[in-house]
Write a protein that holds these residues in place. Sequence first.
Motif, short mmCIF file in Angstrom:
data_model
loop_
_atom_site.label_atom_id
_atom_site.label_comp_id
_atom_site.label_asym_id
_atom_site.label_seq_id
_atom_site.Cartn_x
_atom_site.Cartn_y
_atom_site.Cartn_z
N LEU A 39 -5.40 1.72 -16.87
CA LEU A 39 -5.25 0.87 -15.70
C LEU A 39 -3.92 0.12 -15.83
CD1 LEU A 39 -8.82 -0.74 -15.88
CD2 LEU A 39 -8.16 1.26 -14.52
N GLY A 94 -5.59 0.00 -11.03
CA GLY A 94 -4.72 -1.11 -11.38
C GLY A 94 -4.44 -2.00 -10.19
N ASP A 95 -3.33 -2.71 -10.28
CA ASP A 95 -2.98 -3.67 -9.24
C ASP A 95 -1.46 -3.82 -9.23
OD1 ASP A 95 -3.39 -5.48 -7.20
OD2 ASP A 95 -4.00 -7.12 -8.49
N PHE A 106 0.83 -1.20 0.00
CA PHE A 106 0.00 0.00 0.00
C PHE A 106 0.86 1.26 0.00
CE2 PHE A 106 -2.84 -3.17 2.10
CZ PHE A 106 -3.74 -3.28 1.05
N PHE A 143 -10.00 8.37 -6.88
CA PHE A 143 -9.98 8.28 -5.41
C PHE A 143 -8.59 8.02 -4.86
CE2 PHE A 143 -14.26 6.32 -6.61
CZ PHE A 143 -14.95 7.52 -6.55
N TRP A 173 -6.08 5.51 -13.83
CA TRP A 173 -7.36 5.42 -13.13
C TRP A 173 -7.36 4.32 -12.07
CZ3 TRP A 173 -11.28 5.56 -17.86
CH2 TRP A 173 -11.29 6.86 -18.40
N GLN A 204 -7.22 4.53 -3.83
CA GLN A 204 -7.45 3.96 -2.50
C GLN A 204 -8.81 3.30 -2.35
OE1 GLN A 204 -6.41 6.41 0.75
NE2 GLN A 204 -4.29 6.61 0.09
N ASP A 205 -9.60 3.26 -3.41
CA ASP A 205 -10.89 2.58 -3.29
C ASP A 205 -10.85 1.31 -4.13
OD1 ASP A 205 -13.71 2.25 -2.57
OD2 ASP A 205 -13.63 4.39 -2.15
N ASP A 206 -11.98 0.60 -4.22
CA ASP A 206 -11.96 -0.67 -4.95
C ASP A 206 -11.95 -0.49 -6.45
OD1 ASP A 206 -12.22 -2.82 -2.86
OD2 ASP A 206 -13.86 -1.52 -2.27
N ALA A 207 -12.35 0.68 -6.93
CA ALA A 207 -12.45 0.92 -8.37
C ALA A 207 -12.51 2.42 -8.61
CB ALA A 207 -13.70 0.23 -8.93
N ALA A 208 -12.33 2.81 -9.86
CA ALA A 208 -12.48 4.21 -10.24
C ALA A 208 -13.86 4.42 -10.85
CB ALA A 208 -11.41 4.59 -11.26
N VAL A 209 -14.40 5.61 -10.70
CA VAL A 209 -15.71 5.94 -11.27
C VAL A 209 -15.54 7.17 -12.16
CG1 VAL A 209 -18.11 6.51 -10.78
CG2 VAL A 209 -16.85 5.02 -9.21
#
Lengths: 328, 328
Positions: A85, A120-121, A5, A23, A118, A26-31
């Motif tokens: 991503l 990734g991982d 992290f 975000f 936006w 820091q969140d689960d996905a981008a919007v």
Amino acid sequence: MRGEFELIARHFAPLAADVSGAFGLQDDAAVIQPESGRDLVYTSDTISAGVHYLPDDPAGDVARKLLRVNLSDLAAMGARPEGYLLNAAFQADVEETWIAEFAAGLAADQESYGIHIWGGDTTRTQGATVLSLSAIGSVPHGQCLRRSGARAGNYIFVSGTIGDAAFGLKIALGELADELDGGTQAILVDRYRRPRPRVTLGEGLLARNLATAALDISDGLVADLAHLCAASGLAAEIDAAALPLSTGVQQLIERDSARLSTALTGGDDYELVFAVPSERRDALVELARELDLPLTCIGHLEEGAGEVTVRGPDGTVVKTAQTGWQHF
Amino acid sequence: MRGEFELIARHFAPLAADVSGAFGLQDDAAVIQPESGRDLVYTSDTISAGVHYLPDDPAGDVARKLLRVNLSDLAAMGARPEGYLLNAAFQADVEETWIAEFAAGLAADQESYGIHIWGGDTTRTQGATVLSLSAIGSVPHGQCLRRSGARAGNYIFVSGTIGDAAFGLKIALGELADELDGGTQAILVDRYRRPRPRVTLGEGLLARNLATAALDISDGLVADLAHLCAASGLAAEIDAAALPLSTGVQQLIERDSARLSTALTGGDDYELVFAVPSERRDALVELARELDLPLTCIGHLEEGAGEVTVRGPDGTVVKTAQTGWQHF
């Protein structure tokens, strides 16, 4: 090495700073709100250490290559880049300096191409580093450049110069060192390591309705042109003497004419090859002037079933492999 | 082994058959028209052989896991799945039967979750197989579930049962064989290999305005709840006795109460943890009934700075690691 992290926060989150919907990664996905009236264009490419780049290539160049090969696919569709991503699976012994240089390469290209991360991982793999990137672009609704759509009689154009990357790779591998001066070698290696995706050209071709079909040259001119021909149900006649070659590649071919085949079939150029109706040729020349980018007619399309015929200066057929690099 | 293009045509192109803008995976990119009035949600995850899955896990299950961990991220945002991009870097000795089973797993899940492939890349790597997937979903414009947004006094709910995957992994690795009957072992291994992303739940929480914050449990309940707390600027009190446990996990903890910690901190459950205002609790119970899915209140949120406190049946604090698995 820091925690996952913290690595993301330190190196990748700053790349998302200008995108509120990311975000801060820091969140689960981008919007992301799509722009009204535009379709979205999705492409994705993977590059792997020892396969698509050399393990000792500079990390910043690896990052640029990863982003740019995707932008090149967007360019081939005439799309405007929007975001991307990143999926980075780093080999176990990666050092943080490598990751920092990799992120710096992305940051520089974000500036150059007006694109932002936006999401990734970031993970580790037990094997060689594998880097995937998905790029999202947009086109006006209902419009895009495709491989199909070319018509018999269309001219075949390419952007830039052809074959530089194939010879650049040879130089990076230690070949040809005694045939070219250092400056020329560096130019060709740079063309291999830092492709220039023709994003503005692709957008221009689409906006001005200049091309009936297009794709980017990643597998080699002949192989990729064969894809365009197959998708359009046509054949191509190429004039080898018309091929736009850089000074370095010209010198190499003058010393050994068999090297013409490398220019015709070598991959990684990331130039565009596209079909232009005769009545749009003048407008295309105008676009080339505005972009200050060579756009060269290398032949034409005719009835056929996917064949690509290359003719030498004396009119005889130059033999080339019709298929590019395949992984399997 | 066939060529790369033939592999794609044979195994992956059929997955795109229902999406005209994917062009049979034969163009440079996909072109998709977004639905008016909806924002797009982007997420991406990588799984790697020997790190995220066991090298001898069935290929179809690896495919399901890859898709589902991404769908779980979409669920955490309350998003409806739309499409996905697949980046497969296969290890050099991969067999075509493995790829065929992998694609069959994707095909089955496309049916289950109403999602289709839009594009991707198929390559080889010199090391272990690395699989990345980017999933695209959508939410009504301006709406999504986030990690932040929870308020003091909100109840903390989780879906399904907690800890199954962590014990399932142990069983897959050959542990616990003498403590559970074969059927129970199989259930837990299945929970590890085939997570159930709570897509319908996420969409329901968003549509009915039931949750102020949500995320999916991938790193472990305590670690992920700590993320929610940190993002919302709160602390969490959890009642260990309230944890929803499957029969198998109950049996394991009855035999050794120290295993409660595994259930609290083990990863890969891919259930949702979310914050519910007290006035929405009845409506949530109604949603649980409609979905036929257990939704269990395990505690509440209060003022604080990201702490997660777990209390045992006697009111004393159960010690747990607050951070989940990290790659670096």
